[in-house]
Design a protein around this motif. Structure first.
Motif: not given
Length: 141
Positions: A69, A100, A136, A138
């Motif tokens: 992350f 991410s 979110l 990615s």
């Protein structure tokens, strides 16, 4: 020049994080960012892998990585739109093939930046700390 964070960099990094956060997130009260300075300095940054970008004789931006992350990618407001964020992200992509992150939906400039960098949107939800919608995203090699 991009290099790993040193202990003596922490206050400068937190200062960049704070000023960039206040500027980019006008929709969140400045008091919230102020309340997060100590955890950033004492917990979040020290427990992440962090790289800093030197411009002339000072740090102008940084990126942090934690377990797949990106909890932080910030560039000093005076140095934004100079390709520094792209260079920091490119450096991280050289080490990891999947990343991410979350970005506030109201931060349209950052959201657009991540799309240009190859990130895709996975989901939207309310941030438990601010009540604002976050996305979110990615990226994978």
């Amino acid at each position: 020049m991009i290099r790993k964070l040193c202990a003596e960099d922490i206050n400068e990094v937190v200062s960049i994080w704070y000023s960039a956060s206040v500027k980019a997130h006008e929709f969140i009260a400045e008091e919230f960012w102020h309340s997060q300075k100590e955890p950033m300095r004492d917990v979040y940054i020290p427990n992440s892998e962090t790289w800093v970008y030197h411009l002339e004789d000072r740090i102008s931006g940084f990126i942090s990585y934690y377990q797949g992350f990106i909890p932080a990618l910030f560039v000093s407001p005076s140095d934004q739109s100079k390709g520094i964020g792209t260079e920091l992200l490119t450096t991280l992509k050289q080490y990891y093939n999947q990343l991410s992150l979350t970005v506030y939906a109201e931060n349209t400039q950052a959201h657009s930046f991540y799309i240009r960098q190859g990130f895709i949107e996975l989901e939207r939800k309310l941030c438990e700390h601010t009540g604002h919608e976050e996305i979110l995203m990615s990226w994978a090699l």
